[in-house]
Design a protein around this motif. Structure first.
Motif, mmCIF file in Angstrom:
data_model
loop_
_atom_site.group_PDB
_atom_site.id
_atom_site.type_symbol
_atom_site.label_atom_id
_atom_site.label_comp_id
_atom_site.label_asym_id
_atom_site.label_seq_id
_atom_site.Cartn_x
_atom_site.Cartn_y
_atom_site.Cartn_z
ATOM 1 N N GLN A 1 -74.434 -21.511 -22.877
ATOM 2 C CA GLN A 1 -74.166 -20.722 -21.676
ATOM 3 C C GLN A 1 -73.100 -21.351 -20.783
ATOM 4 O OE1 GLN A 1 -75.270 -17.747 -21.230
ATOM 5 N NE2 GLN A 1 -76.899 -17.630 -22.752
ATOM 6 N N GLN B 1 -83.877 -24.256 -28.291
ATOM 7 C CA GLN B 1 -83.636 -24.918 -27.018
ATOM 8 C C GLN B 1 -83.972 -26.407 -27.124
ATOM 9 O OE1 GLN B 1 -85.969 -21.646 -24.654
ATOM 10 N NE2 GLN B 1 -84.707 -22.746 -23.181
ATOM 11 N N ILE C 1 -78.327 -12.759 -25.812
ATOM 12 C CA ILE C 1 -78.189 -13.801 -24.788
ATOM 13 C C ILE C 1 -76.832 -13.709 -24.093
ATOM 14 C CG2 ILE C 1 -79.847 -15.366 -25.860
ATOM 15 C CD1 ILE C 1 -77.513 -16.985 -26.967
ATOM 16 N N GLN D 1 -79.712 -21.779 -24.126
ATOM 17 C CA GLN D 1 -79.871 -21.433 -22.723
ATOM 18 C C GLN D 1 -79.086 -22.349 -21.795
ATOM 19 O OE1 GLN D 1 -81.215 -18.780 -21.753
ATOM 20 N NE2 GLN D 1 -82.645 -18.135 -23.324
#
Length: 326
Positions: A269, A238, A306, A265
């Motif tokens: 995404q 991240q 994820i 993240q």
């Protein structure tokens, strides 16, 4: 043309490698682990259909599906009254690293990583289970210190044997943060853990190998201390949690390197090709081109957990290769 091993060394030295180093296929890395006899078992199901396994230290793990990494459900040390009876795996035998020596011989042109199960925190917090261990740090500091010393003996032995077997670095996972802050105060980290990081990094550096660290979460508050202790490279999944500009500042200030995919993240995404490519461009320009190295393009292996299709990360990989030419 330079070998992958040379490319990574040039990257860490900020010596203008001819291309960006990367961990996606074909990877510049080869991983090695010890073959020491431990308590570890494979994942299996109990009579109730629940997934479980034991790790190297004898801790029981559980998970909710077939792909997730799981978490410790019961630490092997349920009470400090049993501390002196705790049986630790023996990582001191050079014969348990014969496979590492073979990997070195088979892959002389690749960067060989000796995989550690963690530094002190990542191992000790499993032995007690993390919720209890965090309480222990505040309520039983003397007992925690003693447990940590036992853990450090195992890590010390692994670093020495990995170095003798010919690895280029040791690498360990140790998640120190939530999405908002470090799990413990920076003051407590400095008091109990900084000296341990410093000793392990010195042990590795004295033997001519680097130290790579994976960590999840917001650890900005302790990053200067980690760098001071001797961490050569941070692997972050991240990077946007820290900020690309902040990572670039640390590169310039401390000559430290980073190994990251695009943020798993935030950026991935988005499922937006333009956003993913723009982030790759920013990372290449600010973390690799600006100082002539210091950045390795990463790949997040556990895509199913994820909730993403592999194609979104492949867009990033292709863009890293397209832009990462000197």
């Amino acid at each position: 043309m330079n070998t992958p091993r040379q490319i990574i060394q040039q990257t860490l030295d900020f010596a203008n490698p001819e291309r960006i180093a990367h961990s996606f296929n074909p990877s510049d890395f080869v991983w090695a682990s010890s073959n020491a006899d431990t308590f570890a078992t494979d994942w299996q199901k109990d009579q109730g259909g629940n997934w479980f396994r034991l790790d190297e230290w004898g801790n029981r793990w559980g998970r909710v599906d077939e792909s997730s990494k799981g978490e410790v459900t019961k630490g092997v040390l349920t009470s400090f009254d049993r501390l002196h009876y705790l049986h630790m795996p023996d990582f001191s035998r050079p014969s348990d690293y014969a496979n590492v020596r073979q990997l070195r011989a088979d892959h002389p042109d690749h960067w060989l990583i000796g995989g550690l199960p963690g530094f002190t925190f990542n191992i000790a917090r499993k032995i007690r289970r993390i919720d209890q261990y965090l309480l222990d740090l505040a309520e039983s500091p003397d007992e925690v210190h003693e447990l940590n010393d036992l853990v450090d003996t195992a890590i010390h032995d692994m670093i020495i044997n990995f170095a003798k077997a010919g690895v280029d670095c040791v690498m360990f996972p140790e998640d120190w943060g939530t999405q908002l802050n470090t799990l413990i105060s920076p003051r407590m980290w400095r008091r109990e853990f900084f000296p341990r990081f410093e000793r392990f990094c010195a042990l590795a550096h004295e033997r001519g190998i680097k130290v790579f660290m994976h960590s999840c979460g917001q650890i900005t508050a302790i990053m200067p201390g980690l760098i001071e202790a001797g961490i050569d490279l941070f692997q972050f999944d991240q990077p946007d949690l820290h900020g690309i500009d902040r990572l670039a500042h640390y590169q310039k200030e401390y000559d430290v390197s980073f190994w990251c995919p695009v943020d798993i993240q935030i950026t991935l995404q988005s499922k937006d090709k333009a956003i993913i490519r723009a982030k790759v461009r920013e990372m290449v320009e600010k973390l690799w081109q600006r100082l002539g190295g210091g950045f390795i393009a990463g790949y997040y292996e556990d895509i199913p957990s994820i909730g993403l299709e592999p194609k979104w990360q492949q867009i990033a990989c292709d863009e890293f290769l397209r832009l990462g030419i000197a």
